[in-house]
Write a protein that holds these residues in place. Structure first.
Motif, PDB file in Angstrom:
ATOM      1  N   GLY A 106     -15.634  11.169  16.379  1.00 28.33           N
ATOM      2  CA  GLY A 106     -15.365  11.060  14.957  1.00 28.33           C
ATOM      3  C   GLY A 106     -15.235   9.617  14.526  1.00 28.33           C
ATOM      4  O   GLY A 106     -14.797   8.756  15.300  1.00 28.33           O
ATOM      5  N   GLY A 107     -15.634   9.334  13.279  1.00 27.33           N
ATOM      6  CA  GLY A 107     -15.472   8.003  12.724  1.00 27.33           C
ATOM      7  C   GLY A 107     -16.369   6.946  13.327  1.00 27.33           C
ATOM      8  O   GLY A 107     -16.060   5.751  13.222  1.00 27.33           O
ATOM      9  N   VAL A 108     -17.482   7.346  13.937  1.00 29.71           N
ATOM     10  CA  VAL A 108     -18.377   6.366  14.560  1.00 29.71           C
ATOM     11  C   VAL A 108     -19.521   6.037  13.601  1.00 29.71           C
ATOM     12  O   VAL A 108     -20.099   6.920  12.968  1.00 29.71           O
ATOM     13  CB  VAL A 108     -18.938   6.880  15.907  1.00 29.71           C
ATOM     14  N   THR A 109     -19.825   4.755  13.496  1.00 24.38           N
ATOM     15  CA  THR A 109     -20.915   4.306  12.640  1.00 24.38           C
ATOM     16  C   THR A 109     -21.958   3.497  13.403  1.00 24.38           C
ATOM     17  O   THR A 109     -23.117   3.470  13.013  1.00 24.38           O
ATOM     18  CB  THR A 109     -20.387   3.445  11.480  1.00 24.38           C
ATOM     19  N   GLN A 110     -21.558   2.826  14.485  1.00 22.71           N
ATOM     20  CA  GLN A 110     -22.465   2.047  15.313  1.00 22.71           C
ATOM     21  C   GLN A 110     -22.301   2.477  16.770  1.00 22.71           C
ATOM     22  O   GLN A 110     -21.177   2.562  17.275  1.00 22.71           O
ATOM     23  CB  GLN A 110     -22.169   0.547  15.189  1.00 22.71           C
ATOM     24  N   LEU A 111     -23.426   2.741  17.425  1.00 20.72           N
ATOM     25  CA  LEU A 111     -23.399   3.182  18.813  1.00 20.72           C
ATOM     26  C   LEU A 111     -24.402   2.375  19.625  1.00 20.72           C
ATOM     27  O   LEU A 111     -25.517   2.105  19.153  1.00 20.72           O
ATOM     28  CB  LEU A 111     -23.754   4.670  18.910  1.00 20.72           C
ATOM     29  N   ARG A 112     -24.015   2.013  20.834  1.00 21.18           N
ATOM     30  CA  ARG A 112     -24.973   1.403  21.751  1.00 21.18           C
ATOM     31  C   ARG A 112     -25.479   2.487  22.699  1.00 21.18           C
ATOM     32  O   ARG A 112     -24.698   3.123  23.403  1.00 21.18           O
ATOM     33  CB  ARG A 112     -24.355   0.268  22.564  1.00 21.18           C
ATOM     34  N   ILE A 113     -26.781   2.685  22.693  1.00 25.10           N
ATOM     35  CA  ILE A 113     -27.406   3.750  23.474  1.00 25.10           C
ATOM     36  C   ILE A 113     -28.249   3.131  24.574  1.00 25.10           C
ATOM     37  O   ILE A 113     -29.017   2.192  24.338  1.00 25.10           O
ATOM     38  CB  ILE A 113     -28.266   4.647  22.575  1.00 25.10           C
ATOM     39  N   GLY A 114     -28.096   3.635  25.785  1.00 26.78           N
ATOM     40  CA  GLY A 114     -28.892   3.197  26.917  1.00 26.78           C
ATOM     41  C   GLY A 114     -29.552   4.378  27.595  1.00 26.78           C
ATOM     42  O   GLY A 114     -28.955   5.455  27.701  1.00 26.78           O
ATOM     43  N   VAL A 115     -30.790   4.208  28.057  1.00 35.02           N
ATOM     44  CA  VAL A 115     -31.517   5.285  28.748  1.00 35.02           C
ATOM     45  C   VAL A 115     -32.207   4.720  29.988  1.00 35.02           C
ATOM     46  O   VAL A 115     -32.661   3.580  30.003  1.00 35.02           O
ATOM     47  CB  VAL A 115     -32.573   5.962  27.833  1.00 35.02           C
ATOM     48  N   TYR A 116     -32.232   5.530  31.038  1.00 35.39           N
ATOM     49  CA  TYR A 116     -32.980   5.171  32.236  1.00 35.39           C
ATOM     50  C   TYR A 116     -33.335   6.455  32.982  1.00 35.39           C
ATOM     51  O   TYR A 116     -32.812   7.541  32.682  1.00 35.39           O
ATOM     52  CB  TYR A 116     -32.190   4.214  33.133  1.00 35.39           C
ATOM     53  N   ALA A 117     -34.243   6.339  33.955  1.00 28.74           N
ATOM     54  CA  ALA A 117     -34.695   7.491  34.745  1.00 28.74           C
ATOM     55  C   ALA A 117     -34.295   7.288  36.204  1.00 28.74           C
ATOM     56  O   ALA A 117     -34.354   6.165  36.725  1.00 28.74           O
ATOM     57  CB  ALA A 117     -36.203   7.652  34.630  1.00 28.74           C
TER      58      ALA A 117
END
Length: 284
Positions: A106-117
């Motif tokens: 809740g209350g999140v506006t900016q997120l750092r997203i990381g992806v790998y395999a």
């Protein structure tokens, strides 16, 4: 796994990635890259509301449990369509998905997203691997997911790992709904996932399917919305195993059993057809 992160300034441009994916139709290796992709993204009200409408998710101050997948889709596409990735993106089969909600979203506006395999394994029909998605907010780790994908035709040495089958009894019907003929196109508009197997009968037939099939993550999102108050807001792991695809249009039936902070669910068609099985458990 020691991931070598590549930080991007902006989210990937999906049309260009689809163009790259369409040109690669062959297997070029059997080693996964060690590089992961990361980027900060904004949570925007209008796209989130459109997602809620398509997946029948009620309004809430919390993000829906599967919504970070939508925010991560561009990064996942760039990872899987990179010229150095060994498997073609088109034709990959989504076998299972596990998400872990670490804190209330809740209350999140900016997120750092990381992806790998990682986690390449031999399979009776080829090879499987996991796409790992990690999401942080300004306070630290918030959410993570593992999606297991199958690439048919990969030749790998060794034995096929055994996976114990789990059988759950005592479930009862919670609800049922109709997966309309256009739900693949509607979900594509809010998720960015325009895989041809979901869009129309004509495009699905190009990949050997008799009709379009529903997105697995739409089925999971719609199921979690229906489970509603059964699910804790955080400190939870939710796993879904995709069995037989839902051909569009179809009616589906959701069964569930809940016991405190844990529970199981199953999404059926008519007769003995099982589309998806799953469970939720508290984080250990």
């Amino acid at each position: 796994m020691n991931v070598k992160w590549l930080d991007l300034d902006t989210a990937p441009h999906l049309p260009a990635l689809y163009a790259h994916a369409a040109t690669k139709r062959s297997i070029t290796g059997d080693t996964l890259p060690e590089t992961g992709l990361r980027c900060w993204v904004a949570v925007q009200a209008k796209p989130l509301q459109a997602f809620r409408a398509v997946c029948d998710v009620p309004d809430s101050p919390l993000l829906p449990p599967t919504y970070p997948h939508v925010l991560a889709f561009g990064l996942q596409m760039q990872l899987l369509s990179d010229p150095h990735f060994p498997f073609p993106l088109l034709g990959l089969i989504h076998l299972s998905n596990q998400i872990r909600v670490l804190r209330p979203m809740g209350g999140v506006t900016q997120l750092r997203i990381g992806v790998y395999a990682h986690n390449l394994q031999k399979h009776a029909k080829g090879a499987t691997f996991d796409v790992v998605t990690q999401v942080d907010d300004l306070l630290g780790p918030l959410w993570e997911a593992h999606s297991t994908l199958l690439c048919k035709g990969v030749e790998m040495p060794g034995e096929v790992p055994e996976h114990a089958a789990s059988v759950v009894s005592g479930m009862s019907e919670l609800t049922r709904w109709y997966a309309a003929n256009d739900i693949g196109r509607r979900y594509a508009k809010v998720s960015g996932d325009y895989n041809p197997i979901h869009l129309s009968t004509a495009s699905a037939k190009l990949f050997g399917l008799p009709s379009a099939i529903a997105h697995g993550l739409w089925l999971k999102a719609r199921t979690l919305a229906a489970l509603g108050s059964h699910l804790p807001a955080a400190n939870i792991e939710i796993t879904a195993d995709f069995k037989k695809p839902v051909r569009l249009p179809s009616e589906v039936i959701l069964l569930t059993s809940a016991a405190g902070s844990s529970g199981d669910f199953q999404l059926n068609g008519h007769g003995d057809l099982v589309h998806m099985t799953g469970r939720w458990r508290p984080l250990g």
